[in-house]
Design a protein around this motif. Structure first.
Motif, mmCIF file in Angstrom:
data_model
loop_
_atom_site.group_PDB
_atom_site.id
_atom_site.type_symbol
_atom_site.label_atom_id
_atom_site.label_comp_id
_atom_site.label_asym_id
_atom_site.label_seq_id
_atom_site.Cartn_x
_atom_site.Cartn_y
_atom_site.Cartn_z
ATOM 1 N N THR A 39 0.811 -1.224 0.000
ATOM 2 C CA THR A 39 0.000 0.000 0.000
ATOM 3 C C THR A 39 0.842 1.271 0.000
ATOM 4 N N SER A 40 2.155 1.124 -0.061
ATOM 5 C CA SER A 40 3.044 2.288 -0.119
ATOM 6 C C SER A 40 3.759 2.312 -1.459
ATOM 7 N N VAL A 41 2.972 2.391 -2.523
ATOM 8 C CA VAL A 41 3.516 2.387 -3.879
ATOM 9 C C VAL A 41 3.430 3.804 -4.436
ATOM 10 N N PRO A 42 4.541 4.493 -4.605
ATOM 11 C CA PRO A 42 4.485 5.863 -5.118
ATOM 12 C C PRO A 42 4.129 5.871 -6.594
ATOM 13 N N PRO A 43 3.496 6.929 -7.059
ATOM 14 C CA PRO A 43 3.214 7.036 -8.496
ATOM 15 C C PRO A 43 4.511 7.277 -9.267
ATOM 16 N N PRO A 44 4.490 7.115 -10.576
ATOM 17 C CA PRO A 44 5.691 7.381 -11.375
ATOM 18 C C PRO A 44 6.144 8.837 -11.214
ATOM 19 N N GLU A 45 7.404 9.063 -11.507
ATOM 20 C CA GLU A 45 7.947 10.416 -11.406
ATOM 21 C C GLU A 45 7.143 11.367 -12.282
ATOM 22 N N GLY A 46 6.812 12.517 -11.716
ATOM 23 C CA GLY A 46 6.053 13.519 -12.444
ATOM 24 C C GLY A 46 4.555 13.366 -12.342
ATOM 25 N N VAL A 47 4.081 12.333 -11.623
ATOM 26 C CA VAL A 47 2.642 12.095 -11.473
ATOM 27 C C VAL A 47 2.233 12.359 -10.030
ATOM 28 N N GLU A 48 1.164 13.078 -9.856
ATOM 29 C CA GLU A 48 0.623 13.388 -8.526
ATOM 30 C C GLU A 48 -0.776 12.807 -8.412
ATOM 31 N N LEU A 49 -1.062 12.175 -7.273
ATOM 32 C CA LEU A 49 -2.399 11.650 -7.012
ATOM 33 C C LEU A 49 -3.208 12.689 -6.257
ATOM 34 N N ARG A 50 -4.373 13.032 -6.804
ATOM 35 C CA ARG A 50 -5.215 14.070 -6.200
ATOM 36 C C ARG A 50 -6.622 13.525 -5.966
ATOM 37 N N PRO A 51 -7.121 13.595 -4.741
ATOM 38 C CA PRO A 51 -8.500 13.158 -4.501
ATOM 39 C C PRO A 51 -9.496 14.098 -5.176
ATOM 40 N N VAL A 52 -10.589 13.535 -5.639
ATOM 41 C CA VAL A 52 -11.681 14.320 -6.211
ATOM 42 C C VAL A 52 -12.559 14.802 -5.070
ATOM 43 N N THR A 53 -12.796 16.096 -5.031
ATOM 44 C CA THR A 53 -13.547 16.670 -3.908
ATOM 45 C C THR A 53 -14.785 17.460 -4.328
ATOM 46 N N ASP A 54 -14.979 17.667 -5.633
ATOM 47 C CA ASP A 54 -16.112 18.496 -6.058
ATOM 48 C C ASP A 54 -16.537 18.110 -7.468
ATOM 49 N N ALA A 55 -17.550 18.833 -7.962
ATOM 50 C CA ALA A 55 -18.097 18.519 -9.279
ATOM 51 C C ALA A 55 -17.078 18.740 -10.385
ATOM 52 N N ASP A 56 -16.191 19.716 -10.226
ATOM 53 C CA ASP A 56 -15.151 19.923 -11.234
ATOM 54 C C ASP A 56 -14.251 18.696 -11.339
ATOM 55 N N GLY A 57 -13.930 18.114 -10.192
ATOM 56 C CA GLY A 57 -13.127 16.897 -10.194
ATOM 57 C C GLY A 57 -13.841 15.745 -10.871
ATOM 58 N N VAL A 58 -15.167 15.658 -10.672
ATOM 59 C CA VAL A 58 -15.944 14.622 -11.347
ATOM 60 C C VAL A 58 -15.881 14.821 -12.857
ATOM 61 N N GLY A 59 -15.906 16.086 -13.289
ATOM 62 C CA GLY A 59 -15.788 16.374 -14.714
ATOM 63 C C GLY A 59 -14.461 15.898 -15.285
ATOM 64 N N LEU A 60 -13.382 16.107 -14.547
ATOM 65 C CA LEU A 60 -12.069 15.619 -14.992
ATOM 66 C C LEU A 60 -12.038 14.096 -15.017
ATOM 67 N N LEU A 61 -12.655 13.486 -14.018
ATOM 68 C CA LEU A 61 -12.735 12.023 -13.992
ATOM 69 C C LEU A 61 -13.452 11.516 -15.240
ATOM 70 N N ALA A 62 -14.528 12.194 -15.629
ATOM 71 C CA ALA A 62 -15.269 11.795 -16.824
ATOM 72 C C ALA A 62 -14.416 11.947 -18.077
ATOM 73 N N GLU A 63 -13.599 13.004 -18.134
ATOM 74 C CA GLU A 63 -12.716 13.194 -19.287
ATOM 75 C C GLU A 63 -11.705 12.054 -19.410
ATOM 76 N N VAL A 64 -11.117 11.678 -18.270
ATOM 77 C CA VAL A 64 -10.162 10.573 -18.281
ATOM 78 C C VAL A 64 -10.841 9.289 -18.732
ATOM 79 N N HIS A 65 -12.043 9.051 -18.229
ATOM 80 C CA HIS A 65 -12.785 7.841 -18.595
ATOM 81 C C HIS A 65 -12.979 7.786 -20.103
ATOM 82 N N GLY A 66 -13.366 8.901 -20.695
ATOM 83 C CA GLY A 66 -13.597 8.930 -22.129
ATOM 84 C C GLY A 66 -12.354 8.595 -22.923
ATOM 85 N N GLU A 67 -11.205 9.122 -22.496
ATOM 86 C CA GLU A 67 -9.957 8.860 -23.211
ATOM 87 C C GLU A 67 -9.439 7.454 -22.934
#
Length: 276
Positions: A117-145
């Protein structure tokens, strides 16, 4: 991990004793069947049969009753069949009743204590929790791609509603959804390149991992593994013993390499609304 013990626990806690997993949805229990229905025809919740305890003598009547139940609502619904469900010819009986099978998936399960459970993301990648509707919109964009198609409108509405309502206890009616969904984005150079979520239902021993998808040019770099570890750590920190995912043929070998075990094969059988 004792396969028979875990599958019995999963059947009991996540299927037979399931609680609703979306705002406005409710779980109904009949004699041989547990189903989930949504609040209305424009609602976003998944609808269908979660569990059934049938025999050769009771199966046809139970299937007919579910068709009638959802016909009265005028809605399409899904009967999610697990490979160990009885009777053994349940899939054939569902086909005979007008259900169409979808692509099978494999339920993959791991003990949180056994996962890295202590696996860092690749260099240059940041993990960000989704906290609002804007974040949900970004999640939807990633899903589409990542998946080559848009996030369903129903799921998009459901996620937006859940983030709007938050996880405050006591704000849902009896039988309605009481869990929390946590979503996370992997961002590289300001661009979301992967996304995933975890469903946390109070009192359940299993946390569900959903929606993990990475855009094509970032696959094979360890982003998905980092998202699995992030969500597993979150689940472990909140007392969940297991995490599980419905895996396609593509994601199953990835999860197996991370320490997940195949629990059961599931097939969605979908019944179109009955004309009235």
């Amino acid at each position: 991990m004792d396969h028979d013990e875990v599958i019995a626990l999963f059947d009991t806690t996540m299927r037979r004793e399931a609680v609703a997993d979306a705002p406005g949805a409710r779980v109904e229990r009949a004699r041989h069947v547990v189903r989930q229905v949504s609040a209305g025809p424009t609602a976003s919740a998944w609808e269908g049969v979660l569990w059934s305890g049938l025999t050769e003598d009771t199966a046809d009547a139970a299937i007919a009753a579910e068709v009638a139940r959802f016909a009265a609502l005028g809605r399409e619904f899904e009967w999610k069949v697990y490979g160990h469900d009885r009777p053994l010819d349940l899939p054939e009986r569902l086909r005979a009743a007008g259900f169409a099978p979808g692509e099978p998936e494999t339920v993959m399960v791991a003990e949180t204590a056994a996962l890295a459970t202590s696996v860092p993301p690749p260099e240059g990648v940041e993990l960000r929790p989704v906290t609002d509707a804007d974040g949900v919109g970004l999640l939807a964009e990633v899903h589409g791609e990542a998946f080559g198609g848009p996030l369903s409108e129903g799921l998009l509405r459901s996620l937006t509603a859940r983030f709007r309502e938050g996880s405050a206890a006591g704000r849902t009616a009896p039988g309605e959804a009481t869990g929390q969904v946590v979503a996370v984005l992997a961002v590289a150079g300001g661009r979301p390149v992967s996304a995933a979520r975890v469903d946390l239902m109070p009192g359940a021993p299993f946390a569900g991992l959903w929606g993990g998808g990475t855009v094509p040019d970032w696959r094979g770099r360890g982003v998905y593994r980092a998202l699995v570890a992030y969500r597993a750590a979150l689940a472990a920190g909140r007392g969940y013993r297991y995490v599980y995912a419905d895996a396609s043929g593509f994601s199953r070998p990835i999860l197996a390499r991370l320490g997940f075990h195949a629990l059961a094969v599931t097939t969605p059988f979908v019944r179109a609304p009955v004309a009235r």
